[in-house]
Design an enzyme around this catalytic site. Structure first.
Site, PDB file in Angstrom:
ATOM      1  N   TRP A  75       1.232   7.307   9.667  1.00 40.49           N
ATOM      2  CA  TRP A  75       1.911   6.449  10.638  1.00 40.49           C
ATOM      3  C   TRP A  75       3.229   5.938  10.067  1.00 40.49           C
ATOM      4  O   TRP A  75       4.213   5.833  10.787  1.00 40.49           O
ATOM      5  CB  TRP A  75       1.007   5.279  11.038  1.00 40.49           C
ATOM      6  CG  TRP A  75      -0.136   5.649  11.925  1.00 40.49           C
ATOM      7  CD1 TRP A  75      -0.861   6.800  11.894  1.00 40.49           C
ATOM      8  CD2 TRP A  75      -0.689   4.861  12.976  1.00 40.49           C
ATOM      9  NE1 TRP A  75      -1.839   6.778  12.850  1.00 40.49           N
ATOM     10  CE2 TRP A  75      -1.759   5.594  13.523  1.00 40.49           C
ATOM     11  CE3 TRP A  75      -0.408   3.602  13.491  1.00 40.49           C
ATOM     12  CZ2 TRP A  75      -2.534   5.102  14.578  1.00 40.49           C
ATOM     13  CZ3 TRP A  75      -1.177   3.107  14.530  1.00 40.49           C
ATOM     14  CH2 TRP A  75      -2.226   3.857  15.074  1.00 40.49           C
ATOM     15  N   ASN A  76       3.259   5.595   8.770  1.00 42.66           N
ATOM     16  CA  ASN A  76       4.537   5.243   8.137  1.00 42.66           C
ATOM     17  C   ASN A  76       5.531   6.378   8.297  1.00 42.66           C
ATOM     18  O   ASN A  76       6.680   6.179   8.689  1.00 42.66           O
ATOM     19  CB  ASN A  76       4.363   4.992   6.635  1.00 42.66           C
ATOM     20  CG  ASN A  76       3.659   3.702   6.279  1.00 42.66           C
ATOM     21  OD1 ASN A  76       2.896   3.680   5.330  1.00 42.66           O
ATOM     22  ND2 ASN A  76       3.920   2.642   7.010  1.00 42.66           N
ATOM     23  N   GLU A 106      -2.253  -6.839   7.412  1.00 41.75           N
ATOM     24  CA  GLU A 106      -0.951  -6.798   8.065  1.00 41.75           C
ATOM     25  C   GLU A 106      -0.968  -7.730   9.271  1.00 41.75           C
ATOM     26  O   GLU A 106      -2.036  -8.123   9.776  1.00 41.75           O
ATOM     27  CB  GLU A 106      -0.653  -5.351   8.495  1.00 41.75           C
ATOM     28  CG  GLU A 106       0.672  -5.130   9.193  1.00 41.75           C
ATOM     29  CD  GLU A 106       1.873  -5.518   8.342  1.00 41.75           C
ATOM     30  OE1 GLU A 106       2.108  -6.745   8.235  1.00 41.75           O
ATOM     31  OE2 GLU A 106       2.568  -4.630   7.822  1.00 41.75           O
ATOM     32  N   HIS A 145       0.816  -1.214   0.000  1.00 46.46           N
ATOM     33  CA  HIS A 145       0.000   0.000   0.000  1.00 46.46           C
ATOM     34  C   HIS A 145       0.850   1.265   0.000  1.00 46.46           C
ATOM     35  O   HIS A 145       2.051   1.240   0.310  1.00 46.46           O
ATOM     36  CB  HIS A 145      -0.920   0.013   1.223  1.00 46.46           C
ATOM     37  CG  HIS A 145      -0.156   0.036   2.522  1.00 46.46           C
ATOM     38  ND1 HIS A 145       0.386   1.187   3.048  1.00 46.46           N
ATOM     39  CD2 HIS A 145       0.162  -0.953   3.388  1.00 46.46           C
ATOM     40  CE1 HIS A 145       1.003   0.920   4.188  1.00 46.46           C
ATOM     41  NE2 HIS A 145       0.893  -0.379   4.413  1.00 46.46           N
ATOM     42  N   GLY A 146       0.228   2.397  -0.313  1.00 40.56           N
ATOM     43  CA  GLY A 146       0.905   3.686  -0.259  1.00 40.56           C
ATOM     44  C   GLY A 146       1.151   4.138   1.175  1.00 40.56           C
ATOM     45  O   GLY A 146       0.670   3.533   2.145  1.00 40.56           O
ATOM     46  N   GLU A 147       1.873   5.222   1.288  1.00 34.27           N
ATOM     47  CA  GLU A 147       2.287   5.738   2.593  1.00 34.27           C
ATOM     48  C   GLU A 147       1.107   6.265   3.411  1.00 34.27           C
ATOM     49  O   GLU A 147       0.145   6.807   2.881  1.00 34.27           O
ATOM     50  CB  GLU A 147       3.305   6.867   2.390  1.00 34.27           C
ATOM     51  CG  GLU A 147       3.886   7.411   3.673  1.00 34.27           C
ATOM     52  CD  GLU A 147       4.734   8.641   3.414  1.00 34.27           C
ATOM     53  OE1 GLU A 147       5.965   8.481   3.304  1.00 34.27           O
ATOM     54  OE2 GLU A 147       4.174   9.746   3.313  1.00 34.27           O
TER      55      GLU A 147
END
Length: 248
Positions: free
Chosen positions: A31-32, A101, A26-28
């Protein structure tokens, strides 16, 4: 006896009895960017992540059309998958919890450094964590307190679901959107016995598997591919994501 499936349009001789599975991280999310353990918490994409998703979708739309797009049902993956499906002309995204996840239990919501300090063996598979002397070799079977999964539980659910997808799409190409730890476990599956190769899985990276419809054997053809975020007029993306699409 089931008839032999017809080759997919554009299939190469010898590949018609296999499935090409393109697994996309997935994209950012915010939290990333802040280096927070997400696990099965559900933050959505941030603006940088949406732009990453648009760029990887544009790349995939120029390649062979996928027969289907599957995704984790968590927001960050589902939104990435919707952007990809629209660009590729696929009418809907199939959401499934098996692609989520890893559930990180009591570590979810903590800063990465704090989480690693609390439970170093939980991060043995991540490229950001170097194994130290004294790490428990049996930690892959240890569930995390607070409802968390063991690494082997994560691998079992992800590999089982990808095998199911592969059997349903023999001779075809499919796109699957998932998460960092889940993709690391998928990449570990075709590794040689008793060997775990360290890999880097940036946001919106392409990880391409070919799964035989005859033997069930997996081949990892590409891993951590973020060529779409480098060059080709994407200077903004290179500046924003350090050139590799990864924030953590």
């Amino acid at each position: 006896m089931s008839p032999t499936p017809a080759p997919a349009p554009g299939a190469v001789a010898g590949e018609e009895l296999s499935t090409e599975v393109v697994v996309v991280r997935h994209g950012e999310t915010a939290w990333n960017a802040s280096r927070i353990v997400q696990g099965q918490m559900d933050p959505e994409l941030n603006e940088a992540g949406r732009q990453q998703a648009v760029v990887v979708a544009r790349r995939l739309s120029r390649e062979a059309k996928p027969a289907a797009v599957y995704s984790s049902d968590l927001k960050r993956a589902a939104e990435t998958a919707e952007i990809i499906a629209k660009a590729c002309g696929v009418p809907n995204v199939v959401l499934n919890q098996a692609l989520r996840e890893r559930h990180m239990g009591y570590l979810q919501g903590l800063k990465w450094d704090d989480a690693v300090a609390k439970s170093p063996d939980s991060f043995r598979g991540f490229d950001i964590f170097k194994l130290t002397e004294g790490s428990d070799p049996d930690s892959r079977n240890q569930e995390l307190p607070g409802g968390g999964e063991s690494m082997n539980q994560l691998k079992e659910r992800c590999v089982s679901f990808l095998n199911k997808i592969a059997q349903e799409h023999i001779g075809e190409r499919v796109v699957v959107v998932s998460h960092g730890a889940s993709i690391l476990e998928l990449c570990r599956h075709p590794d040689p016995p008793n060997r775990s190769i360290r890999r880097h899985i940036p946001n919106t990276s392409l990880n391409v598997f070919r799964i035989s419809g005859v033997t069930g054997q997996w081949t990892l053809e590409r891993c951590g591919d973020v060529g779409h975020l480098k060059g080709n007029g994407n200077e903004f993306l290179e500046n924003s994501f350090g050139g590799d699409g990864a924030s953590a």
